[in-house]
Design a protein around this motif. Structure first.
Motif, mmCIF file in Angstrom:
data_model
loop_
_atom_site.group_PDB
_atom_site.id
_atom_site.type_symbol
_atom_site.label_atom_id
_atom_site.label_comp_id
_atom_site.label_asym_id
_atom_site.label_seq_id
_atom_site.Cartn_x
_atom_site.Cartn_y
_atom_site.Cartn_z
ATOM 1 N N GLN A 68 31.937 33.117 28.598
ATOM 2 C CA GLN A 68 31.486 34.553 28.732
ATOM 3 C C GLN A 68 30.010 34.762 29.288
ATOM 4 N N LYS A 69 29.278 33.739 28.908
ATOM 5 C CA LYS A 69 27.783 33.980 29.371
ATOM 6 C C LYS A 69 27.736 33.719 30.743
ATOM 7 N N ASN A 70 28.700 33.170 31.404
ATOM 8 C CA ASN A 70 28.846 32.969 32.915
ATOM 9 C C ASN A 70 29.664 33.729 33.865
ATOM 10 N N LEU A 71 29.910 34.758 33.121
ATOM 11 C CA LEU A 71 30.917 35.861 34.019
ATOM 12 C C LEU A 71 30.454 36.299 34.992
ATOM 13 N N HIS A 72 31.148 36.450 36.090
ATOM 14 C CA HIS A 72 30.650 37.000 37.305
ATOM 15 C C HIS A 72 32.078 37.320 38.220
ATOM 16 N N GLY A 73 31.709 37.873 39.385
ATOM 17 C CA GLY A 73 32.872 38.397 40.312
ATOM 18 C C GLY A 73 33.663 37.400 40.597
ATOM 19 N N GLU A 74 33.629 35.967 40.492
ATOM 20 C CA GLU A 74 34.319 35.036 41.135
ATOM 21 C C GLU A 74 34.981 34.615 39.889
ATOM 22 N N SER A 75 34.851 34.817 38.668
ATOM 23 C CA SER A 75 35.490 34.262 37.462
ATOM 24 C C SER A 75 36.902 34.495 37.164
ATOM 25 N N PRO A 76 37.852 33.400 37.174
ATOM 26 C CA PRO A 76 39.200 33.696 37.037
ATOM 27 C C PRO A 76 39.804 34.340 36.164
ATOM 28 N N TYR A 77 40.777 35.293 36.403
ATOM 29 C CA TYR A 77 41.084 36.190 35.452
ATOM 30 C C TYR A 77 42.612 36.195 35.471
ATOM 31 N N GLU A 78 43.084 36.780 34.517
ATOM 32 C CA GLU A 78 44.630 37.134 34.668
ATOM 33 C C GLU A 78 45.180 38.241 35.061
ATOM 34 N N ILE A 79 44.483 39.294 34.693
ATOM 35 C CA ILE A 79 44.899 40.485 35.181
ATOM 36 C C ILE A 79 43.798 41.469 35.319
ATOM 37 N N MET A 80 43.634 42.285 36.530
ATOM 38 C CA MET A 80 42.368 43.453 36.505
ATOM 39 C C MET A 80 43.367 44.744 36.932
ATOM 40 N N PHE A 81 42.737 45.522 36.257
ATOM 41 C CA PHE A 81 43.597 46.891 36.199
ATOM 42 C C PHE A 81 42.611 47.785 35.912
ATOM 43 N N GLY A 82 42.675 49.090 36.422
ATOM 44 C CA GLY A 82 41.750 50.252 36.443
ATOM 45 C C GLY A 82 41.430 50.745 37.914
ATOM 46 N N PRO A 83 40.739 51.949 37.497
ATOM 47 C CA PRO A 83 40.295 52.604 38.984
ATOM 48 C C PRO A 83 39.150 52.159 39.513
ATOM 49 N N ASP A 84 39.069 52.305 40.773
ATOM 50 C CA ASP A 84 37.751 51.917 41.778
ATOM 51 C C ASP A 84 37.557 53.199 42.699
ATOM 52 N N ILE A 85 36.323 53.483 42.829
ATOM 53 C CA ILE A 85 35.954 54.597 43.760
ATOM 54 C C ILE A 85 35.012 54.022 44.339
ATOM 55 N N SER A 133 46.732 37.259 38.702
ATOM 56 C CA SER A 133 46.479 35.968 38.995
ATOM 57 C C SER A 133 47.872 35.301 39.131
ATOM 58 N N TYR A 134 48.130 34.588 40.237
ATOM 59 C CA TYR A 134 49.553 33.712 40.277
ATOM 60 C C TYR A 134 49.055 32.356 40.967
ATOM 61 N N LYS A 135 49.341 31.307 40.554
ATOM 62 C CA LYS A 135 49.261 30.041 41.180
ATOM 63 C C LYS A 135 47.564 29.862 41.928
ATOM 64 N N GLY A 136 46.672 30.323 41.096
ATOM 65 C CA GLY A 136 45.369 30.410 41.570
ATOM 66 C C GLY A 136 44.928 31.351 42.685
ATOM 67 N N LYS A 137 45.686 32.185 42.583
ATOM 68 C CA LYS A 137 45.456 33.467 43.788
ATOM 69 C C LYS A 137 45.716 34.806 43.122
ATOM 70 N N ASN A 138 44.633 35.826 43.532
ATOM 71 C CA ASN A 138 44.586 36.853 42.928
ATOM 72 C C ASN A 138 45.703 37.822 43.917
ATOM 73 N N ILE A 139 46.742 38.448 43.250
ATOM 74 C CA ILE A 139 47.687 39.263 44.146
ATOM 75 C C ILE A 139 47.444 40.554 43.960
ATOM 76 N N LEU A 140 47.177 41.258 45.055
ATOM 77 C CA LEU A 140 47.096 42.952 44.810
ATOM 78 C C LEU A 140 48.344 43.617 44.831
#
Length: 399
Positions: A117-134, A147-154
């Motif tokens: 948690q104290k090293n969270l940044h943009g490259e930290s692996p995640y399971e799901i990313m969801f929500g708006p971006d403008i 996330s699927y087999k080490g890759k982020n699938i959009l």
């Protein structure tokens, strides 16, 4: 008898549903449960606990708001781990871009228990990313990334997000049959199949590498007419000397060289000659490359599955701060999420009413300032006129 059986069934249904995480930021103690990132090399902003400038209910509508412009934001909270195996996964939260955001994220991320948690940044692996971006007029989308087999699938669909200044609820439902739904304010805006709408897997079929188009395959529907010939008078130059031009009277051949009239478009020029087209008698239609089963494809019935989720985080960048996040919910029951989001219409109505009142008050202040400024200018003009009036008195009598 039927009523009792129905009640038992309802009770079983209620008991079987589970809420894994809920955060409504009810009081100022929220920071005790959330951890700010201290990742080096990033200038992180802080969150404040507030309902914002306009709201429906001051106490119930509070969330955490980005408070500093041009900052990264990284904060997370852990909870007991769970898996959505054989069950739906429902993720929901509210976003209010009170600042009329021009460029910045409004999404959340779900992590497994390995998150530092104290090293969270943009490259930290995640399971799901969801929500708006403008970002500007070109990017106004809802991210859905797994996330699927080490890759982020959009997701390969474009889901438009809300871009006004009021609260909106975003809901993602992932089902064990590998289907999904995206809702905004309890209304479905997209759904589909995970395999079809995300590039988790290689294609089922590929072009047969052994197949080649026959050399004599005719895929041009028309050909040049072999009997058509170019007319003898076709070839004309594109430009000709201007017949109305004449050498200037002061033209000096020794100084200026040999005079040549300027060129103009040739009205008789017809362009490049091409024979007319006729139907190709050997035309077979477009050649379609035969396909075969892809040996690298293997079906995966568990695309939906997240083996472990135990943290939620905000990891984003904002140019102009002011976004309020709240009403976070992770459950296995879509009905629970629906009931939780039913307050959105009431929230929006109250926010709009309060904002209109604030805007009216601000406009009134502006008008009063302009009126006062105009009055001051008029007073100054009158003072100047008084100072310019000729003096009268004894001196004039003596004259």
């Amino acid at each position: 008898m039927w009523s009792a059986a129905f009640s038992c069934l309802l009770l079983v249904t209620l008991v079987s549903s589970e809420t894994y995480f809920e955060e409504k930021f009810p009081d100022s103690s929220w920071e005790q449960n959330w951890v700010y990132s201290e990742h080096s090399g990033k200038e992180f902003g802080k969150f404040t606990w507030t309902a914002g400038k306009f709201y429906n209910d001051l106490d119930k509508d509070k969330g955490i708001q980005t408070s500093q412009d041009a900052r990264f934001y990284a904060i997370s909270r852990k909870f007991p781990p769970f898996s959505n195996k054989d069950k739906p996964l429902v993720v929901q939260f509210s976003v209010k871009h009170e600042q009329n955001i021009d460029c910045g994220g409004g999404y959340i991320k779900l992590f497994d228990c390995s998150l530092d948690q104290k090293n969270l940044h943009g490259e930290s692996p995640y399971e799901i990313m969801f929500g708006p971006d403008i970002c500007g007029p070109g990017t106004k989308k809802v991210h859905v990334i797994f996330s699927y087999k080490g890759k982020n699938i959009l997701i390969n669909k474009d889901i438009r997000c809300k871009d006004d200044v009021y609260t909106h609820f975003y809901t993602l439902i992932v089902k064990p049959d590998n289907t999904y739904e995206v809702l905004i304010d309890n209304e479905k805006v997209e759904d589909g199949n995970l395999e079809a709408d995300f590039d988790f897997l290689p294609p089922k079929k590929i072009k047969d590498p052994a197949a080649k188009k026959p050399e004599d395959w005719e895929d041009n529907p028309t050909i040049d007419d072999p009997d058509d010939t170019k007319p003898e008078d076709w070839d004309k130059p594109a430009t000709i000397p201007d017949p109305e031009a004449s050498k200037p009277a002061d033209w000096d051949t020794e100084m200026d060289g040999e005079w040549e009239p300027p060129q103009i478009d040739n009205p008789e020029y017809k362009g490049e000659w091409k024979p007319k087209q006729i139907d190709n008698p050997k035309y077979k239609g477009p050649w379609i490359h035969p396909e075969i089963d892809n040996p690298e494809y293997t079906a995966d019935p568990d695309l939906y599955l997240r083996k472990e989720i135990c943290a939620i985080g905000l990891d984003l960048w904002q140019v102009k701060s002011g976004t309020i996040f709240g009403n976070m919910l992770i459950t296995d029951d879509a009905e629970t999420a629906k009931n939780s989001a039913e307050i959105v219409k009431e929230m929006q109505s109250g926010e709009k009413k309060m904002k209109e009142a604030l805007d009216a008050e601000e406009n009134k202040k502006v008008e009063e300032t302009l009126t006062a400024s105009k009055t001051d200018d008029e007073d100054e003009d009158e003072d100047e006129e008084d100072n310019n009036v000729p003096e009268t008195g004894e001196e004039h009598d003596e004259l």
